[in-house]
Scaffold this motif. Structure first.
Motif, mmCIF file in Angstrom:
data_model
loop_
_atom_site.group_PDB
_atom_site.id
_atom_site.type_symbol
_atom_site.label_atom_id
_atom_site.label_comp_id
_atom_site.label_asym_id
_atom_site.label_seq_id
_atom_site.Cartn_x
_atom_site.Cartn_y
_atom_site.Cartn_z
ATOM 1 N N VAL A 1 11.345 0.493 -1.598
ATOM 2 C CA VAL A 1 10.904 -0.009 -2.904
ATOM 3 C C VAL A 1 10.800 1.122 -3.937
ATOM 4 O O VAL A 1 11.333 0.994 -5.051
ATOM 5 N N PRO A 2 10.134 2.252 -3.630
ATOM 6 C CA PRO A 2 10.156 3.365 -4.605
ATOM 7 C C PRO A 2 11.564 3.893 -4.876
ATOM 8 O O PRO A 2 11.870 4.310 -5.998
ATOM 9 N N LEU B 1 16.079 4.296 -8.841
ATOM 10 C CA LEU B 1 17.428 3.984 -9.317
ATOM 11 C C LEU B 1 17.369 3.234 -10.646
ATOM 12 O O LEU B 1 18.177 3.489 -11.556
ATOM 13 N N ILE B 2 16.412 2.301 -10.757
ATOM 14 C CA ILE B 2 16.261 1.554 -12.008
ATOM 15 C C ILE B 2 15.822 2.491 -13.138
ATOM 16 O O ILE B 2 16.324 2.414 -14.265
ATOM 17 N N ALA B 3 14.887 3.397 -12.828
ATOM 18 C CA ALA B 3 14.416 4.346 -13.843
ATOM 19 C C ALA B 3 15.541 5.273 -14.294
ATOM 20 O O ALA B 3 15.648 5.614 -15.478
ATOM 21 N N ASP B 4 16.404 5.685 -13.346
ATOM 22 C CA ASP B 4 17.546 6.525 -13.717
ATOM 23 C C ASP B 4 18.485 5.780 -14.663
ATOM 24 O O ASP B 4 19.041 6.364 -15.596
ATOM 25 N N SER C 1 0.826 -1.210 0.000
ATOM 26 C CA SER C 1 0.000 0.000 0.000
ATOM 27 C C SER C 1 0.860 1.260 0.000
ATOM 28 O O SER C 1 0.647 2.179 -0.792
ATOM 29 N N GLY C 2 1.871 1.295 0.890
ATOM 30 C CA GLY C 2 2.683 2.501 1.024
ATOM 31 C C GLY C 2 3.575 2.773 -0.166
ATOM 32 O O GLY C 2 3.709 3.924 -0.602
ATOM 33 N N GLY D 1 5.158 6.040 -3.993
ATOM 34 C CA GLY D 1 5.889 5.922 -5.244
ATOM 35 C C GLY D 1 5.210 6.640 -6.393
ATOM 36 O O GLY D 1 5.845 7.431 -7.113
ATOM 37 N N LEU D 2 3.913 6.398 -6.566
ATOM 38 C CA LEU D 2 3.210 7.040 -7.675
ATOM 39 C C LEU D 2 3.099 8.545 -7.443
ATOM 40 O O LEU D 2 3.165 9.343 -8.392
#
Length: 382
Positions: free
Chosen positions: A336-337, A342-345, A209-210, A215-216
């Motif tokens: 997690v976010p 880091l993955i998105a970067d 949930s968090g 994250g979004l």
């Protein structure tokens, strides 16, 4: 009692959520980098995980009411202290102190419910203070800039003071109710009971949930910019965050019927995942609508999960179980976010941040099917 629970719940989020609208003003005056400006919000969220165990220890030693009052004072010292901070180091220390105070409040509230309320009112009590918390998210973020700051000569320091200091009155008012259904007992364990499967299962689902909500919220701007829809960011954030208010209002109505039902937890967790997936699959208003569905579902799921400890365990064990679940849940809601970012970067695609969160959520969703939500009987005092 209902008013006190609601007001205490309000201060679970207002001190944290006033930071984003004030961040540009604080950053300009204190010459903060982008990373430090972001830390005004992310650091307290990390503290929500770290501070849960001191909260559990305090509950075991001095009781939930004293812990809640003490935690509110700590929160005020940190939150108001930000308004007096002369430099970056002091500002960050004050933000961390505020986060610790909020973190200690979190397990104290569910631990207080069995002492103040009859068993058949526990679900409603959880919904009341969680309504205050989710309303605090919207109030803190929504009225700070357009209403409060203009009344205070556009001073971010005075704004922090005005938001923070009234919590001292709430802390004092906690001692007005004379009712305390549980008498003082001997030494109570405070460390998480990892042998209780609910500690890890609820914690991992709280992470679902968090991480989706935070994250979004964090990557909404990047997603819309990548879609060429950045002009819709203000509308997207408004609907995304007000959905949490509707979630809390829904639970005020449905708490008795929904709290403690595994099927409702499964449905809301699944809808949260589908809404998040829709936010990166669709574009424009369909993406915003999907994100809003996720926020609504995740808000309901949050209340359902937080309401479990006082419902299924003894009054003495409630604070311990709640603290353990918050420790796990908020650690994941932060990490997690962060991993997704880091993955998105690395890939240059903002959607990969959200896909990371969805991947985690799909991994832990089966735990919802294994939740044992049967009430444990109180053990006789020795």
């Amino acid at each position: 009692m209902a008013v006190l629970l609601w007001l205490a719940g309000l201060y679970l989020r207002i001190p944290i959520l006033v930071a984003p609208p004030l961040a540009p003003f604080i950053g300009d005056e204190l010459a903060l980098t982008q990373t430090l400006t972001g830390a005004l919000t992310t650091l307290p969220i990390l503290m929500l995980a770290i501070g849960s165990m001191p909260g559990s220890l305090a509950i075991a030693r001095i009781g939930p009411r004293n812990t809640l009052a003490m935690a509110m004072v700590i929160m005020v010292l940190g939150s108001a202290g930000r308004g007096l901070a002369p430099d970056t180091v002091t500002l960050m220390l004050a933000s961390a102190t505020m986060g610790i105070g909020v973190a200690m409040m979190q397990p104290a509230l569910p631990a207080l419910l069995p002492r103040w309320l009859e068993p058949h009112h526990l679900a409603l009590g959880s919904a009341i203070y969680m309504n205050g918390m989710l309303m605090g998210e919207f109030i803190g973020a929504g009225i700070t800039l357009p209403i409060l700051m203009p009344l205070l000569d556009n001073s971010w320091r005075a704004t922090l003071m005005v938001w923070s200091l009234p919590a001292l009155l709430v802390a004092a008012a906690l001692y007005l109710p004379r009712r305390d259904r549980e008498k003082p007992v001997g030494k109570v364990s405070w460390l998480p009971d990892w042998s209780n499967p609910l500690t890890l299962r609820i914690g991992l689902l709280l992470g679902l949930s968090g991480s989706m909500f935070f994250g979004l919220n964090a990557y909404m701007g990047s997603l819309l910019e990548q879609q060429g829809q950045f002009n819709k960011l203000a509308d997207a954030l408004f609907w995304f965050n007000i959905a949490q208010v509707f979630a809390s209002l829904t639970m005020l109505k449905m708490a008795k019927a929904w709290v403690g039902r595994r099927s409702v937890i499964i449905i809301t967790a699944s809808l949260s995942i589908l809404g998040t997936l829709g936010a990166i699959t669709f574009t424009g208003w369909w993406a915003i609508a999907s994100a809003t569905v996720m926020s609504l579902s995740a808000g309901i799921l949050l209340i359902l999960l937080v309401a479990v400890p006082p419902l299924v365990t003894t009054a003495r064990e409630t604070g311990r179980l709640s603290a353990g679940t918050f420790l796990v849940g908020y650690t994941l809601a932060f990490s997690v976010p962060m991993l997704g970012g880091l993955i998105a970067d690395a890939t240059g695609d903002a959607r990969h941040a959200i896909l990371t969160i969805i991947g985690y959520s799909l991994l832990v969703l089966p735990l919802a099917f294994k939740l044992d939500l049967q009430r444990k009987k109180d053990q006789p005092e020795s």
